[in-house]
Design a protein around this motif. Structure first.
Motif, PDB file in Angstrom:
ATOM      1  N   LEU A   1     -20.422  -7.714  -2.807  1.00  0.00           N
ATOM      2  CA  LEU A   1     -20.377  -6.273  -2.063  1.00  0.00           C
ATOM      3  C   LEU A   1     -19.450  -5.741  -3.054  1.00  0.00           C
ATOM      4  O   LEU A   1     -19.582  -4.248  -3.552  1.00  0.00           O
TER       5      LEU A   1
ATOM      6  N   LYS B   1     -23.288  -0.581   1.807  1.00  0.00           N
ATOM      7  CA  LYS B   1     -22.153  -0.247   2.772  1.00  0.00           C
ATOM      8  C   LYS B   1     -21.280  -1.537   3.038  1.00  0.00           C
ATOM      9  O   LYS B   1     -21.731  -2.797   3.188  1.00  0.00           O
TER      10      LYS B   1
ATOM     11  N   GLY C   1     -19.220  -2.722   6.241  1.00  0.00           N
ATOM     12  CA  GLY C   1     -18.828  -2.622   7.545  1.00  0.00           C
ATOM     13  C   GLY C   1     -17.892  -3.626   7.929  1.00  0.00           C
ATOM     14  O   GLY C   1     -16.541  -3.006   8.190  1.00  0.00           O
ATOM     15  N   CYS C   2     -18.156  -4.566   8.269  1.00  0.00           N
ATOM     16  CA  CYS C   2     -17.187  -5.648   9.131  1.00  0.00           C
ATOM     17  C   CYS C   2     -16.597  -6.527   7.655  1.00  0.00           C
ATOM     18  O   CYS C   2     -15.648  -7.044   7.815  1.00  0.00           O
TER      19      CYS C   2
ATOM     20  N   ALA D   1     -20.963  -9.758   9.757  1.00  0.00           N
ATOM     21  CA  ALA D   1     -21.228  -9.688  11.361  1.00  0.00           C
ATOM     22  C   ALA D   1     -22.374  -8.691  11.723  1.00  0.00           C
ATOM     23  O   ALA D   1     -22.760  -8.296  12.655  1.00  0.00           O
ATOM     24  N   CYS D   2     -22.283  -7.567  10.551  1.00  0.00           N
ATOM     25  CA  CYS D   2     -23.119  -6.221  10.815  1.00  0.00           C
ATOM     26  C   CYS D   2     -24.169  -6.090  10.106  1.00  0.00           C
ATOM     27  O   CYS D   2     -25.181  -5.194  10.445  1.00  0.00           O
TER      28      CYS D   2
ATOM     29  N   CYS E   1     -24.207  -4.388   4.647  1.00  0.00           N
ATOM     30  CA  CYS E   1     -23.945  -4.672   3.246  1.00  0.00           C
ATOM     31  C   CYS E   1     -25.277  -5.419   2.703  1.00  0.00           C
ATOM     32  O   CYS E   1     -25.339  -6.067   1.495  1.00  0.00           O
TER      33      CYS E   1
ATOM     34  N   LEU F   1     -26.290 -11.006   2.516  1.00  0.00           N
ATOM     35  CA  LEU F   1     -25.212 -10.302   2.907  1.00  0.00           C
ATOM     36  C   LEU F   1     -24.247 -10.333   1.888  1.00  0.00           C
ATOM     37  O   LEU F   1     -23.707 -11.503   1.531  1.00  0.00           O
TER      38      LEU F   1
ATOM     39  N   CYS G   1     -21.471  -9.215   1.386  1.00  0.00           N
ATOM     40  CA  CYS G   1     -20.028  -9.260   1.675  1.00  0.00           C
ATOM     41  C   CYS G   1     -19.579 -10.762   1.903  1.00  0.00           C
ATOM     42  O   CYS G   1     -18.526 -11.175   1.479  1.00  0.00           O
TER      43      CYS G   1
HETATM   44  S1  FES Z   1     -20.163  -5.889   5.535  1.00  0.00           S
HETATM   45 FE1  FES Z   1     -20.878  -6.539   7.652  1.00  0.00          FE
HETATM   46  S2  FES Z   1     -22.101  -8.119   7.132  1.00  0.00           S
HETATM   47 FE2  FES Z   1     -21.348  -7.641   5.479  1.00  0.00          FE
END
Ligand code: FES
Ligand code: FES
Length: 167
Positions: free
Chosen positions: A21, A34, A36-37, A41-42, A45, A55, A57
């Motif tokens: 990321l 993007k 996010g967390c 969890a969101c 990314c 994911l 991240c």
């Molecule tokens: S930034 Fe939230 S799951 Fe990767």
């Protein structure tokens, strides 16, 4: 060490601690993906690696040497939006748009999982042909959160593009 991003070869970072990321956003200046967390969890990314959603991240950039990464910037072709991007616009599948690149990449990867017959938590019959019902769709997209709660439009957009293709 190189990687392919949206069809173009790029050098991987020398620091093995850089997440995919951060590499995309900070090194390649691809800000569509993007953060996010930053802890899985969101779903903001989400990108595609050789067609599979991941994911970014939770991944290190150097893990993907020789692989092909597609971000939201690489989905369209010839200046035209990807059908999933158009459907999100047509169905108001967004409000602030922060989660949208991840939602769209995730939906495209999810469709491929269904096509391959990968079951989800709510798949009742593992021997039956995969069917992308609304329950299946919602379960399979449950890793992508939308703080604006644009879920009805998101589901409608994905439904329009994908459901007919796998029913
Ligand atoms: S930034 Fe939230 S799951 Fe990767
Ligand atoms: S559109 Fe705002 S977080 Fe999803």
């Amino acid at each position: 060490m190189s990687i392919t991003i949206n069809g173009s070869a790029a050098e991987l970072p020398s620091d093995p601690r850089v997440s995919l990321l951060d590499y995309l956003r900070e090194h390649r200046r691809l800000h569509g993906t993007k953060k996010g967390c930053d802890q899985g969890a969101c779903g903001a990314c989400t990108v595609l690696v050789d067609g599979e959603r991941i994911l970014s991240c939770l991944a290190l950039a150097v893990q993907f040497e020789g692989r092909s990464v597609t971000t939201i910037e690489g989905l369209g072709a010839g200046g035209a939006l990807h059908p999933m991007q158009r459907a999100f616009i047509e169905h108001d599948g967004l409000q602030c748009g922060y989660c949208t690149p991840g939602q769209i990449c995730s939906a495209i990867g999810m469709a491929e999982e269904v096509r391959r017959g990968v079951p989800s938590y709510v798949t009742a019959d593992l021997t039956a042909e995969a069917a992308l019902t609304h329950d299946e769709l919602r379960e399979r997209m449950s890793g992508n959160l939308c703080r604006c709660s644009a879920y009805n439009g998101i589901v409608a957009a994905i439904d329009q593009v994908l459901v007919e293709a796998v029913r």
